[in-house]
Design an enzyme around this catalytic site. Sequence first.
Site, PDB file in Angstrom:
ATOM      1  CB  SER A 101      -0.889  -0.013   1.239  1.00 15.49           C
ATOM      2  OG  SER A 101      -1.454   1.247   1.440  1.00 15.49           O
ATOM      3  CB  CYS A 102       0.677   4.494  -1.767  1.00 18.13           C
ATOM      4  SG  CYS A 102       1.348   3.914  -3.301  1.00 18.13           S
ATOM      5  CB  VAL A 103      -1.935   5.376   2.540  1.00 20.90           C
ATOM      6  CG1 VAL A 103      -1.871   6.590   1.638  1.00 20.90           C
ATOM      7  CG2 VAL A 103      -2.981   4.409   2.056  1.00 20.90           C
TER       8      VAL A 103
END
Lengths: 103, 166
Positions: A101-103
């Site tokens: 995930s990017c977050v």
Amino acid sequence: MATNVIAGKTVNVNEEGYLLDPKEWTIDIAHEIAKEEGITLTQKHIDVINFIRDKVLSGETLSMRSISKSGIITVKELYELFPGTPLKLACKIAGVQKPASCV
Amino acid sequence: MEKEEFPLKKVCIICSKGSLETVYPALVLANGALLEGIEVKLFFTFFGLDAINKKFNKKIHTPVVGNPALRLPGNIPFPTLLGILPGMEDLTTAMMKQTMNKLDIPTVPEFIEYINAGGGEIYACKLAMDMFGVKRKDLIDEVKDVLTVGEFYAKCGGQGTQIIFI
């Protein structure tokens, strides 16, 4: 695919040392990987690791937000317990894949 | 000769607009850098100040006028004329935020909390504050300092540093 002997057990790992099969993980492996990363696991570390394993093994995407909302730990504590690259490090010790995930 | 590698060590991110699609990339890039162990300096200027303004940072919106990439669910084009209707921006933003919530994307205050917790430094632009009449007390507590452009640049030195302007 490479194998590595961690805590006396032969496990499949990727080139960065992440376990390929979370089922091969044991708590001894967690302690061993943590030691290599310069971390001595406390109960708090283990609580986080168990949370990550539950989340990932049930097929959910792991995010900072889910850890922050778990009530186990604050984001600040996460950075303190797993310094440098907290999410990656915690996943590595938890025997799961690097977070996607990017977050 | 072996190729030398220079890994990224520090990012200095400038957020210059106050719309959702500017504020979020800045916050995602900042938070993502910290998770990779990369040092972060975040500078909010012009309308970007809204993201660190106590009064406005929970109300960051998606522009519905002059945004050709905005489409309704099912990829139906969203005409600019529709965007001028009252409440359209609120509705669109609410829909966007709902989707983001489902994807576990943090809210603006949550992102600020994570960035602060990870040791990222948040700064406000002095000139923009003077222009908009924003006072230090209007800004969230996580703001480390109010800087001039020169003072910000002074923090952007070092090998492996990149400045990102959004």
